[in-house]
Design an enzyme around this catalytic site. Structure first.
Site, PDB file in Angstrom:
ATOM      1  N   SER A  30     -13.530   9.749 -35.286  1.00  0.00           N
ATOM      2  CA  SER A  30     -12.212   9.929 -34.694  1.00  0.00           C
ATOM      3  C   SER A  30     -11.910   8.858 -33.651  1.00  0.00           C
ATOM      4  O   SER A  30     -12.782   8.453 -32.874  1.00  0.00           O
ATOM      5  CB  SER A  30     -12.125  11.311 -34.039  1.00  0.00           C
ATOM      6  OG  SER A  30     -10.935  11.447 -33.296  1.00  0.00           O
ATOM      7  N   ALA A  31     -10.651   8.440 -33.623  1.00  0.00           N
ATOM      8  CA  ALA A  31     -10.200   7.504 -32.589  1.00  0.00           C
ATOM      9  C   ALA A  31     -10.203   8.137 -31.213  1.00  0.00           C
ATOM     10  O   ALA A  31     -10.097   7.425 -30.205  1.00  0.00           O
ATOM     11  CB  ALA A  31      -8.792   7.002 -32.924  1.00  0.00           C
ATOM     12  N   ASP A  32     -10.352   9.471 -31.149  1.00  0.00           N
ATOM     13  CA  ASP A  32     -10.401  10.156 -29.849  1.00  0.00           C
ATOM     14  C   ASP A  32     -11.481   9.554 -28.954  1.00  0.00           C
ATOM     15  O   ASP A  32     -11.279   9.388 -27.741  1.00  0.00           O
ATOM     16  CB  ASP A  32     -10.711  11.643 -30.028  1.00  0.00           C
ATOM     17  CG  ASP A  32      -9.637  12.408 -30.768  1.00  0.00           C
ATOM     18  OD1 ASP A  32      -8.593  11.820 -31.087  1.00  0.00           O
ATOM     19  OD2 ASP A  32      -9.854  13.606 -31.037  1.00  0.00           O
ATOM     20  N   ASP A  47     -16.761   7.302 -40.716  1.00  0.00           N
ATOM     21  CA  ASP A  47     -15.614   8.124 -40.330  1.00  0.00           C
ATOM     22  C   ASP A  47     -15.840   8.697 -38.936  1.00  0.00           C
ATOM     23  O   ASP A  47     -16.674   9.579 -38.740  1.00  0.00           O
ATOM     24  CB  ASP A  47     -15.424   9.249 -41.342  1.00  0.00           C
ATOM     25  CG  ASP A  47     -14.075   9.941 -41.195  1.00  0.00           C
ATOM     26  OD1 ASP A  47     -13.349   9.636 -40.231  1.00  0.00           O
ATOM     27  OD2 ASP A  47     -13.749  10.782 -42.052  1.00  0.00           O
ATOM     28  N   LYS A 102       1.240  12.760 -38.572  1.00  0.00           N
ATOM     29  CA  LYS A 102       0.156  12.895 -37.612  1.00  0.00           C
ATOM     30  C   LYS A 102      -0.109  11.526 -37.008  1.00  0.00           C
ATOM     31  O   LYS A 102      -0.497  10.584 -37.711  1.00  0.00           O
ATOM     32  CB  LYS A 102      -1.100  13.431 -38.317  1.00  0.00           C
ATOM     33  CG  LYS A 102      -2.263  13.733 -37.395  1.00  0.00           C
ATOM     34  CD  LYS A 102      -3.426  14.320 -38.204  1.00  0.00           C
ATOM     35  CE  LYS A 102      -4.615  14.627 -37.318  1.00  0.00           C
ATOM     36  NZ  LYS A 102      -5.753  15.196 -38.091  1.00  0.00           N
ATOM     37  N   GLU A 132      -0.963  18.333 -26.533  1.00  0.00           N
ATOM     38  CA  GLU A 132      -0.728  17.621 -27.792  1.00  0.00           C
ATOM     39  C   GLU A 132       0.244  18.395 -28.668  1.00  0.00           C
ATOM     40  O   GLU A 132       0.449  19.606 -28.488  1.00  0.00           O
ATOM     41  CB  GLU A 132      -2.044  17.424 -28.534  1.00  0.00           C
ATOM     42  CG  GLU A 132      -2.715  18.731 -28.926  1.00  0.00           C
ATOM     43  CD  GLU A 132      -3.828  18.543 -29.928  1.00  0.00           C
ATOM     44  OE1 GLU A 132      -3.529  18.077 -31.033  1.00  0.00           O
ATOM     45  OE2 GLU A 132      -4.981  18.881 -29.601  1.00  0.00           O
ATOM     46  N   LYS A 169     -14.979  19.947 -32.539  1.00  0.00           N
ATOM     47  CA  LYS A 169     -14.862  20.897 -33.637  1.00  0.00           C
ATOM     48  C   LYS A 169     -16.200  21.007 -34.367  1.00  0.00           C
ATOM     49  O   LYS A 169     -16.829  20.001 -34.684  1.00  0.00           O
ATOM     50  CB  LYS A 169     -13.744  20.465 -34.581  1.00  0.00           C
ATOM     51  CG  LYS A 169     -12.367  20.486 -33.903  1.00  0.00           C
ATOM     52  CD  LYS A 169     -11.277  20.032 -34.831  1.00  0.00           C
ATOM     53  CE  LYS A 169      -9.907  20.126 -34.162  1.00  0.00           C
ATOM     54  NZ  LYS A 169      -9.721  19.134 -33.091  1.00  0.00           N
TER      55      LYS A 169
END
EC number: 4.2.1.70
Length: 311
Positions: free
Chosen positions: A141-143, A139, A87, A26, A160
């Protein structure tokens, strides 16, 4: 993703043509995850770690609206040094391309672009996930959703530790993303070797991961991603007491400053770097270099296994 025009660096294009092992990397860690000027030096070290383990690095990013798989050094320098680099998650790619933006790809975007380019292994630091208080903020993450839909193997040090690790693991299970520990049955927490959660599966070698990938392809019952959780050795993790104290302080400041959405992770990582006087940055660098090495060895093992199968 296959509708996007992708440009390939010469080294990556040749490697893909010849069936050599390639590892996606990335660019968000370069533009937003590490401070200047260390970010460019570390980006080069990450690529070298992949080469040293026998694979070709393919750092992915957007230059002037063009998606590039295998940034050259000038392009890498641009994303590491210029202001205003956006980003980019998956949802942002079309808009960024149409507006001619410079952009750094997140885990989600890198996974999607890598899979579209025919790259099956991706090394990152820590996965995004469910944020704390997500029950109220939604909330996430789109991950996670991207991995559920993308045939990519992601080598990371867990998620994380600033996130809700338990909720993230629950979401990964719901989404059907397989998680295996590398030489561990405990899920790592990025800065921390052990995030406090058990894993159902563990492997002991890159060859075993390659066997998992071969079995997935053979059975053809799942098209989503595979998460390989690679923890730091205990003596290389951030001191747990320092971690917990810094996290509590950072979360309080986050609420005070009203930081939300995709700004949360860079904010907290920057706070960790400042509050730990660089100790967290050193850990972060160790994480990504170890993951780049393991991802390359997995890619090499996967190519070797494919080459050994009779036509």
């Amino acid at each position: 993703m296959t509708d996007f025009r992708i440009s390939y660096g010469t080294e990556v294009a040749v490697a893909l043509r010849d069936g050599r092992p390639v590892v996606a990397l990335e660019s968000t860690i370069v533009s937003h995850g590490l401070p200047r000027p260390q970010n460019l030096r570390v980006a080069r070290e990450i690529e070298q770690a992949v080469r040293d383990a026998g694979a070709v690095p393919a750092t992915i990013g957007m230059i002037g609206g063009e998606l590039v798989v295998g940034l050259d050094d000038a392009q890498l320098t641009r994303l590491a040094t210029v202001d205003g680099v956006t980003k980019l998650s998956v949802r942002d790619l079309a808009v960024a391309a149409a507006t001619g933006a410079d952009g750094a790809t997140t885990v989600a975007a890198t996974s999607a672009v890598a899979a579209a380019a025919g790259i099956g292994v991706f090394a990152t630091g820590g996965l995004g996930g469910v944020h704390r208080e997500a029950a109220h903020t939604f909330d996430e993450s789109a991950d996670l959703v991207t991995l559920a839909q993308t045939p990519i193997t992601v080598v990371c040090a867990g998620v994380k530790s600033i996130l809700d690790v338990g909720a993230t693991l629950e979401r990964l299970e719901t989404l059907g993303v397989a998680v295996i520990g590398y030489r561990t049955r405990r899920f790592p927490g990025f800065y921390l070797t052990d995030a406090g959660f058990d894993l159902d599966w563990s492997v002991d070698s890159p060859e075993q991961v390659a066997a998992v990938l071969a079995a997935r392809d053979e059975h053809a019952v799942h098209t989503g991603g595979l998460l390989v959780a690679n923890p730091l050795p205990v003596d290389e993790q951030l001191d747990p007491e320092l971690h917990d104290r810094t996290l509590a302080e950072g979360l309080a400041r986050l609420e005070r400053d009203g930081v939300t959405g995709k700004a949360v992770t860079p904010y907290l990582l920057a706070y960790f770097h400042a509050a730990t006087e660089g100790a967290s940055l050193a850990v972060n660098v160790r994480i990504i270099l170890r993951n780049a090495d393991l991802a390359a060895r997995i890619a090499v093992a996967a190519v070797a296994r494919t080459s050994a199968v009779p036509a």
